[in-house]
Design a protein around this motif. Structure first.
Motif, mmCIF file in Angstrom:
data_model
loop_
_atom_site.group_PDB
_atom_site.id
_atom_site.type_symbol
_atom_site.label_atom_id
_atom_site.label_comp_id
_atom_site.label_asym_id
_atom_site.label_seq_id
_atom_site.Cartn_x
_atom_site.Cartn_y
_atom_site.Cartn_z
ATOM 1 N N ARG A 159 40.467 67.422 39.492
ATOM 2 C CA ARG A 159 40.326 65.875 39.893
ATOM 3 C C ARG A 159 39.355 65.416 39.012
ATOM 4 N NH1 ARG A 159 36.250 63.636 41.913
ATOM 5 N NH2 ARG A 159 36.488 61.527 43.317
ATOM 6 N N SER A 160 39.740 64.267 38.579
ATOM 7 C CA SER A 160 38.626 63.374 37.671
ATOM 8 C C SER A 160 37.645 62.841 38.443
ATOM 9 C CB SER A 160 39.712 62.414 36.929
ATOM 10 O OG SER A 160 38.704 61.632 36.024
ATOM 11 N N PRO A 161 36.526 62.817 37.876
ATOM 12 C CA PRO A 161 35.378 62.051 38.461
ATOM 13 C C PRO A 161 35.584 60.719 38.534
ATOM 14 C CG PRO A 161 34.629 62.629 36.396
ATOM 15 C CD PRO A 161 36.177 63.427 36.337
ATOM 16 N N THR A 162 36.633 60.030 37.806
ATOM 17 C CA THR A 162 36.726 58.572 37.905
ATOM 18 C C THR A 162 37.958 58.241 38.818
ATOM 19 O OG1 THR A 162 38.280 58.657 36.007
ATOM 20 C CG2 THR A 162 35.998 58.327 35.483
ATOM 21 N N CYS A 163 38.414 59.219 39.725
ATOM 22 C CA CYS A 163 39.377 58.741 40.752
ATOM 23 C C CYS A 163 38.932 57.791 41.613
ATOM 24 C CB CYS A 163 39.616 59.980 41.391
ATOM 25 S SG CYS A 163 40.933 61.178 40.817
ATOM 26 N N THR A 164 39.800 56.819 41.879
ATOM 27 C CA THR A 164 39.736 55.740 42.878
ATOM 28 C C THR A 164 39.847 56.278 44.234
ATOM 29 O OG1 THR A 164 41.807 54.982 42.613
ATOM 30 C CG2 THR A 164 40.386 54.070 41.224
ATOM 31 N N ALA A 165 39.326 55.521 45.027
ATOM 32 C CA ALA A 165 39.810 55.823 46.664
ATOM 33 C C ALA A 165 41.024 56.039 46.692
ATOM 34 C CB ALA A 165 39.093 54.738 47.469
ATOM 35 N N VAL A 166 42.001 55.090 46.253
ATOM 36 C CA VAL A 166 43.363 55.116 46.420
ATOM 37 C C VAL A 166 43.867 56.407 45.905
ATOM 38 C CG1 VAL A 166 45.599 54.177 46.019
ATOM 39 C CG2 VAL A 166 43.812 52.661 46.791
ATOM 40 N N GLU A 167 43.475 56.794 44.565
ATOM 41 C CA GLU A 167 44.005 58.089 43.931
ATOM 42 C C GLU A 167 43.592 59.252 44.602
ATOM 43 O OE1 GLU A 167 44.022 56.187 39.184
ATOM 44 O OE2 GLU A 167 42.123 56.961 40.255
ATOM 45 N N ASP A 168 42.462 59.255 45.262
ATOM 46 C CA ASP A 168 42.027 60.234 46.059
ATOM 47 C C ASP A 168 42.784 60.606 47.180
ATOM 48 O OD1 ASP A 168 39.850 61.546 44.402
ATOM 49 O OD2 ASP A 168 38.460 60.563 45.429
ATOM 50 N N ASP A 169 43.131 59.589 47.714
ATOM 51 C CA ASP A 169 44.035 59.355 49.053
ATOM 52 C C ASP A 169 45.313 60.409 48.726
ATOM 53 O OD1 ASP A 169 42.119 58.286 50.863
ATOM 54 O OD2 ASP A 169 42.910 56.506 50.597
ATOM 55 N N GLU A 170 45.835 59.725 47.517
ATOM 56 C CA GLU A 170 47.258 60.343 47.208
ATOM 57 C C GLU A 170 46.879 61.737 46.852
ATOM 58 O OE1 GLU A 170 48.196 57.945 44.078
ATOM 59 O OE2 GLU A 170 49.160 56.149 45.342
ATOM 60 N N PHE A 171 46.031 62.324 46.392
ATOM 61 C CA PHE A 171 45.510 63.538 45.807
ATOM 62 C C PHE A 171 45.420 64.509 46.895
ATOM 63 C CE2 PHE A 171 41.996 66.469 44.817
ATOM 64 C CZ PHE A 171 42.805 67.665 43.919
ATOM 65 N N TYR A 172 44.729 63.902 47.999
ATOM 66 C CA TYR A 172 44.387 64.990 49.069
ATOM 67 C C TYR A 172 45.596 64.813 49.961
ATOM 68 C CZ TYR A 172 39.609 65.289 47.842
ATOM 69 O OH TYR A 172 38.531 65.531 47.089
ATOM 70 N N ASP A 173 46.436 63.985 50.209
ATOM 71 C CA ASP A 173 47.857 63.788 50.947
ATOM 72 C C ASP A 173 48.870 64.678 50.344
ATOM 73 O OD1 ASP A 173 46.941 61.923 52.574
ATOM 74 O OD2 ASP A 173 48.094 60.296 51.619
ATOM 75 N N CYS A 174 48.763 65.163 49.048
ATOM 76 C CA CYS A 174 49.460 66.134 48.651
ATOM 77 C C CYS A 174 48.944 67.498 48.966
ATOM 78 C CB CYS A 174 49.440 65.987 46.968
ATOM 79 S SG CYS A 174 50.827 67.023 46.254
ATOM 80 N N LEU A 175 47.776 67.651 48.890
ATOM 81 C CA LEU A 175 47.087 69.102 49.242
ATOM 82 C C LEU A 175 47.501 69.339 50.559
ATOM 83 C CD1 LEU A 175 43.804 69.012 47.154
ATOM 84 C CD2 LEU A 175 45.868 70.480 46.669
ATOM 85 N N ASP A 176 47.190 68.207 51.553
ATOM 86 C CA ASP A 176 47.530 68.395 53.007
ATOM 87 C C ASP A 176 48.952 68.901 53.390
ATOM 88 O OD1 ASP A 176 46.171 68.279 55.233
ATOM 89 O OD2 ASP A 176 47.136 66.494 55.841
ATOM 90 N N ILE A 177 49.733 68.505 52.610
ATOM 91 C CA ILE A 177 51.237 68.934 52.698
ATOM 92 C C ILE A 177 51.296 70.447 52.353
ATOM 93 C CG2 ILE A 177 53.481 68.649 51.865
ATOM 94 C CD1 ILE A 177 52.801 65.714 51.692
ATOM 95 N N ILE A 178 50.834 70.693 51.161
ATOM 96 C CA ILE A 178 50.834 72.102 50.772
ATOM 97 C C ILE A 178 50.219 72.956 51.696
ATOM 98 C CG2 ILE A 178 49.716 73.987 49.001
ATOM 99 C CD1 ILE A 178 49.896 71.450 47.045
#
Length: 204
Positions: free
Chosen positions: A99-118
């Motif tokens: 996860r990049s330190p420059t992730c936006t809030a929207v990018e973080d949401d998409e990232f964590y949503d994918c992990l939540d599905i896994i």
């Protein structure tokens, strides 16, 4: 590769996971250049139009029968998920993330949503990688944004975090997390590769 091959040969780990591989996303690295004898290789690279850098790779011993399940890469994050079978009736999810330190809030949401599905599938789970969230207090398990999103994900999915000493400079960037039904033994933050320390551990 010589340093990595030496580590694999000396320590005989079943799994080796690496962030920021800097492999060419257009496939100009030949398999022979990045392979290690006795291991199956799975990797995910940043999109081909990205600047140089990034990429994640997992080496798994052939005996563990790794099966790739999820490969996701954006400009700011990477997720590589595979299943292994240490025993006939045991399946463990192995998830490597960046996860990049420059992730936006929207990018973080998409990232964590994918992990939540896994995490929603019922298997023992190991998560590791560079989350770039040095401001989380792992003693109290509390954080302001953006670290609070990871804490929420961990609480929802009953994950434990095991790294308690710096992995880059004076901060904890690289994390090792497990589901409550999977135990970590002998975790050590060891030698430096690049600007991060290696993390060495075994699963029980």
């Amino acid at each position: 590769m010589s340093e990595l091959e030496a580590i694999a040969s000396t320590l005989s780990h079943d799994i080796i996971a690496i962030n920021e591989t800097w492999l060419d996303p257009n496939g100009r690295h030949l398999p022979a250049e990045v392979s290690i004898k006795g291991y199956v290789l799975h990797n995910v690279d940043k999109p081909s139009h990205s600047n140089r850098g990034g990429g994640s790779i997992i080496y798994v011993k052939e005996k563990l029968q790794p099966q790739i399940k999820t490969k996701r890469a954006t400009e700011k994050s990477e997720i590589l998920h595979l299943n292994i079978q240490p025993h006939a009736r045991q399946t463990i999810k192995i998830v490597l993330v960046y996860r990049s330190p420059t992730c936006t809030a929207v990018e973080d949401d998409e990232f964590y949503d994918c992990l939540d599905i896994i995490f929603s599938t019922l298997h023992e789970t190991l998560v590791m990688g560079d989350f770039n969230l040095p401001n989380i207090n792992w003693t109290t398990r509390q954080s302001q944004a953006p670290g609070s999103k990871l804490i929420d994900l961990m609480n929802t999915n009953s994950l434990q975090q095991h790294v308690n000493e710096p992995t880059r400079g004076n901060d904890i960037h690289d994390l090792v997390m497990t589901s409550t039904d999977l135990s970590i033994n002998g975790l050590e933050v060891t030698d430096k590769i690049g600007d991060h320390q290696m993390i060495d551990f075994s699963l029980e």
